[in-house]
Design a protein around this motif. Structure first.
Motif, PDB file in Angstrom:
ATOM      1  N   ILE A 266       0.835  -1.200   0.000  1.00  0.00           N
ATOM      2  CA  ILE A 266       0.000   0.000   0.000  1.00  0.00           C
ATOM      3  C   ILE A 266       0.867   1.247   0.000  1.00  0.00           C
ATOM      4  N   ASN A 267       0.550   2.152  -0.906  1.00  0.00           N
ATOM      5  CA  ASN A 267       1.219   3.449  -0.979  1.00  0.00           C
ATOM      6  C   ASN A 267       0.197   4.485  -0.507  1.00  0.00           C
ATOM      7  N   GLY A 268       0.193   4.753   0.803  1.00  0.00           N
ATOM      8  CA  GLY A 268      -0.850   5.579   1.402  1.00  0.00           C
ATOM      9  C   GLY A 268      -0.718   7.051   1.087  1.00  0.00           C
ATOM     10  N   MET A 269      -1.828   7.762   1.186  1.00  0.00           N
ATOM     11  CA  MET A 269      -1.840   9.206   0.971  1.00  0.00           C
ATOM     12  C   MET A 269      -2.170   9.914   2.275  1.00  0.00           C
ATOM     13  N   GLY A 270      -1.815  11.190   2.352  1.00  0.00           N
ATOM     14  CA  GLY A 270      -2.141  11.974   3.531  1.00  0.00           C
ATOM     15  C   GLY A 270      -0.986  12.079   4.496  1.00  0.00           C
ATOM     16  N   GLU A 271      -1.262  12.703   5.635  1.00  0.00           N
ATOM     17  CA  GLU A 271      -0.241  12.966   6.641  1.00  0.00           C
ATOM     18  C   GLU A 271      -0.654  12.391   7.990  1.00  0.00           C
ATOM     19  N   GLY A 272       0.337  12.059   8.802  1.00  0.00           N
ATOM     20  CA  GLY A 272       0.130  11.704  10.196  1.00  0.00           C
ATOM     21  C   GLY A 272      -0.857  10.581  10.425  1.00  0.00           C
ATOM     22  N   VAL A 273      -1.609  10.710  11.513  1.00  0.00           N
ATOM     23  CA  VAL A 273      -2.538   9.665  11.926  1.00  0.00           C
ATOM     24  C   VAL A 273      -3.634   9.455  10.889  1.00  0.00           C
ATOM     25  N   ALA A 274      -4.050  10.512  10.192  1.00  0.00           N
ATOM     26  CA  ALA A 274      -5.086  10.365   9.169  1.00  0.00           C
ATOM     27  C   ALA A 274      -4.641   9.381   8.091  1.00  0.00           C
ATOM     28  N   ALA A 275      -3.370   9.442   7.703  1.00  0.00           N
ATOM     29  CA  ALA A 275      -2.849   8.522   6.691  1.00  0.00           C
ATOM     30  C   ALA A 275      -2.830   7.094   7.218  1.00  0.00           C
ATOM     31  N   SER A 276      -2.395   6.912   8.459  1.00  0.00           N
ATOM     32  CA  SER A 276      -2.336   5.561   9.018  1.00  0.00           C
ATOM     33  C   SER A 276      -3.733   4.980   9.209  1.00  0.00           C
ATOM     34  N   MET A 277      -4.709   5.804   9.524  1.00  0.00           N
ATOM     35  CA  MET A 277      -6.083   5.314   9.674  1.00  0.00           C
ATOM     36  C   MET A 277      -6.654   4.875   8.329  1.00  0.00           C
ATOM     37  N   LEU A 278      -6.351   5.624   7.273  1.00  0.00           N
ATOM     38  CA  LEU A 278      -6.807   5.238   5.943  1.00  0.00           C
ATOM     39  C   LEU A 278      -6.177   3.911   5.527  1.00  0.00           C
ATOM     40  N   THR A 279      -4.879   3.763   5.778  1.00  0.00           N
ATOM     41  CA  THR A 279      -4.194   2.511   5.459  1.00  0.00           C
ATOM     42  C   THR A 279      -4.755   1.358   6.278  1.00  0.00           C
ATOM     43  N   ALA A 280      -5.069   1.609   7.546  1.00  0.00           N
ATOM     44  CA  ALA A 280      -5.636   0.557   8.398  1.00  0.00           C
ATOM     45  C   ALA A 280      -6.978   0.080   7.859  1.00  0.00           C
ATOM     46  N   LEU A 281      -7.798   1.012   7.420  1.00  0.00           N
ATOM     47  CA  LEU A 281      -9.098   0.639   6.868  1.00  0.00           C
ATOM     48  C   LEU A 281      -8.923  -0.248   5.641  1.00  0.00           C
ATOM     49  N   ALA A 282      -8.057   0.156   4.720  1.00  0.00           N
ATOM     50  CA  ALA A 282      -7.842  -0.633   3.512  1.00  0.00           C
ATOM     51  C   ALA A 282      -7.249  -2.003   3.837  1.00  0.00           C
ATOM     52  N   THR A 283      -6.293  -2.044   4.758  1.00  0.00           N
ATOM     53  CA  THR A 283      -5.646  -3.306   5.121  1.00  0.00           C
ATOM     54  C   THR A 283      -6.639  -4.287   5.711  1.00  0.00           C
ATOM     55  N   HIS A 284      -7.456  -3.823   6.638  1.00  0.00           N
ATOM     56  CA  HIS A 284      -8.414  -4.730   7.281  1.00  0.00           C
ATOM     57  C   HIS A 284      -9.521  -5.144   6.314  1.00  0.00           C
ATOM     58  N   ALA A 285      -9.902  -4.269   5.399  1.00  0.00           N
ATOM     59  CA  ALA A 285     -10.891  -4.648   4.386  1.00  0.00           C
ATOM     60  C   ALA A 285     -10.324  -5.730   3.475  1.00  0.00           C
ATOM     61  N   LEU A 286      -9.064  -5.598   3.082  1.00  0.00           N
ATOM     62  CA  LEU A 286      -8.431  -6.620   2.246  1.00  0.00           C
ATOM     63  C   LEU A 286      -8.301  -7.940   2.995  1.00  0.00           C
ATOM     64  N   ARG A 287      -7.947  -7.890   4.270  1.00  0.00           N
ATOM     65  CA  ARG A 287      -7.857  -9.122   5.052  1.00  0.00           C
ATOM     66  C   ARG A 287      -9.222  -9.790   5.190  1.00  0.00           C
ATOM     67  N   ASN A 288     -10.244  -8.989   5.420  1.00  0.00           N
ATOM     68  CA  ASN A 288     -11.590  -9.527   5.572  1.00  0.00           C
ATOM     69  C   ASN A 288     -12.024 -10.258   4.305  1.00  0.00           C
ATOM     70  N   ALA A 289     -11.748  -9.666   3.162  1.00  0.00           N
ATOM     71  CA  ALA A 289     -12.117 -10.280   1.892  1.00  0.00           C
ATOM     72  C   ALA A 289     -11.277 -11.523   1.610  1.00  0.00           C
ATOM     73  N   ARG A 290      -9.985 -11.452   1.897  1.00  0.00           N
ATOM     74  CA  ARG A 290      -9.101 -12.598   1.661  1.00  0.00           C
ATOM     75  C   ARG A 290      -9.506 -13.784   2.524  1.00  0.00           C
ATOM     76  N   ARG A 291      -9.809 -13.529   3.794  1.00  0.00           N
ATOM     77  CA  ARG A 291     -10.178 -14.607   4.706  1.00  0.00           C
ATOM     78  C   ARG A 291     -11.553 -15.195   4.398  1.00  0.00           C
ATOM     79  N   ALA A 292     -12.340 -14.467   3.624  1.00  0.00           N
ATOM     80  CA  ALA A 292     -13.630 -14.982   3.173  1.00  0.00           C
ATOM     81  C   ALA A 292     -13.486 -15.805   1.894  1.00  0.00           C
ATOM     82  N   GLY A 293     -12.264 -15.920   1.389  1.00  0.00           N
ATOM     83  CA  GLY A 293     -12.018 -16.721   0.209  1.00  0.00           C
ATOM     84  C   GLY A 293     -12.333 -16.041  -1.100  1.00  0.00           C
ATOM     85  N   LEU A 294     -12.431 -14.712  -1.111  1.00  0.00           N
ATOM     86  CA  LEU A 294     -12.757 -13.994  -2.341  1.00  0.00           C
ATOM     87  C   LEU A 294     -11.553 -13.930  -3.274  1.00  0.00           C
ATOM     88  N   SER A 295     -11.841 -13.778  -4.549  1.00  0.00           N
ATOM     89  CA  SER A 295     -10.779 -13.640  -5.545  1.00  0.00           C
ATOM     90  C   SER A 295     -10.036 -12.330  -5.333  1.00  0.00           C
TER      91      SER A 295
END
Length: 376
Positions: free
Chosen positions: A192-221
């Motif tokens: 992930i190449n995140g955008m933004g500054e400080g905590v806002a950037a890390s929160m955006l990356t966290a959202l994307a990371t956990h969404a990807l994990r949720n989909a991967r663990r559900a067996g999605l393509s």
């Protein structure tokens, strides 16, 4: 397995989380007459080995502790032995024990104990800050603390692949990150190449990371993983913020790589000493538009191919008004052929810091993946 090794495993399993080194020191003193037992953990920047408790940091690359860390083999020097403290390829540091006899059987037993210690530290870290706090040379920013807590590790070794990644600036990274997982048949990698500054950037990356994990663990393509993460980011920010990502899935039996390029970092291949950038179909970053339809593409790896994923923070790094650029990157990647993935990642970022004469200003992420071929 020898009795001292069995004893060490039992004691470590029962020891309080914060007293693992104390308990193992007692065993080594009793069973091997050790006078010195020291745990050196690698810091977040991969540039210094820091003692747990009293002692001097080790930064010189020629030091026996660093040779042990880099080559992942016991190193004997001045009556002391330095032993890798690693878990499934995740390098945590080095255990120093001395004096020791020049006896391969004894050193082999000590190496087993160091590995057992690594496993217990891995298990205990979730419930204590003792080991995390001792691994830093200075305070992490809040955003960096969040990013490091999300990582699956920094290196991974399996019979059919080796993998390593690193974030920079290690103590102040904001939005760049990576994630991986494997099940024996496949390995998934998201950079992930995140955008933004400080905590806002890390929160955006966290959202994307956990969404990807949720989909991967559900067996999605892979394409559906991207679509789910895209929708999660869009639902929250309505296109006002988005995030670039490269999603990869490697079939470990065939070497077939599936990719989804969502405004991604760059994908470089080192094959037979030649470096080239792999052409990927550029698609919209995650969260830029509603209900984006992502497409997968595939290409075949050859045995012993090496892949690098690098974010813009690497290529665009500037020193004395000169950009690092693609030419310098390709030249350096070509030199990493004999290195293990973690050493290759660490060396590249060390070269980058030398180029800019200090810490990087912008976030940078580097991930290295070796496919060694199908294994029985």
């Amino acid at each position: 397995m020898s009795e001292p090794v069995n004893w060490a495993r039992r004691v470590l399993n029962e020891a309080p989380a914060d007293l693992l080194l104390d308990r193992i020191s007692s065993i080594l003193t009793t069973s091997y007459r050790a006078e010195r037992v020291e745990l050196l953990q690698v810091d977040y920047r991969l540039s210094v080995l820091l003692p747990l408790g009293e002692g001097d940091p080790v930064s010189g690359p020629g030091h026996p502790a660093w040779r042990c860390f880099d080559h992942q083999t016991p190193i004997v020097a001045d009556a002391d032995v330095y032993l890798p403290v690693s878990v499934r390829g995740e390098r945590r540091g080095v255990l120093r024990v001395g004096p020791v006899p020049d006896d391969e059987a004894v050193i082999g037993e000590l190496a087993e104990i160091a590995t057992a210690l690594a496993h217990e530290i891995e298990a205990a870290t979730a419930g204590t800050d003792v080991y995390r706090a001792a691994r830093r040379t200075r305070r992490l920013t809040l955003a960096a603390e969040m990013q490091w807590e999300m990582l699956p590790g920094r290196s991974r070794v399996r019979p059919s692949f080796s993998l390593a990644g690193q974030l920079e600036p290690a103590y102040a990274v904001r939005g760049d990150s990576f994630d991986w997982s494997d099940d024996g048949d496949r390995v998934w990698l998201a950079t992930i190449n995140g955008m933004g500054e400080g905590v806002a950037a890390s929160m955006l990356t966290a959202l994307a990371t956990h969404a990807l994990r949720n989909a991967r663990r559900a067996g999605l393509s892979l394409a559906d993983q991207a679509a789910l993460a895209d929708q999660a980011v869009y639902d929250l920010h309505r296109g006002g913020q988005h995030i670039s990502a490269l999603l990869l899935e490697l079939d470990l039996r065939s070497g077939m790589m599936t990719a989804v390029d969502a405004g991604s970092p760059r994908l470089m291949m080192l094959r037979d000493g030649d470096v080239r950038e792999l052409p990927l179909e550029a698609q919209f970053p995650l969260g830029m538009f509603e209900a984006t339809d992502y497409r997968e593409q595939q290409f075949a790896l050859h045995r012993n191919d090496r892949l690098f994923v690098v974010s813009d923070g690497v290529i665009d790094a500037t020193g004395q008004d000169v950009r690092y650029g693609e030419t310098a990157l390709e030249r350096f990647l070509r030199r990493t052929g004999p290195m293990e993935p973690l050493e290759a990642v660490r060396s590249l970022l060390g070269d980058l810091r030398a180029f800019v004469a200090g810490d990087l200003v912008d976030d940078a992420v580097v991930v290295c993946l070796d496919w060694t071929g199908p294994q029985p």
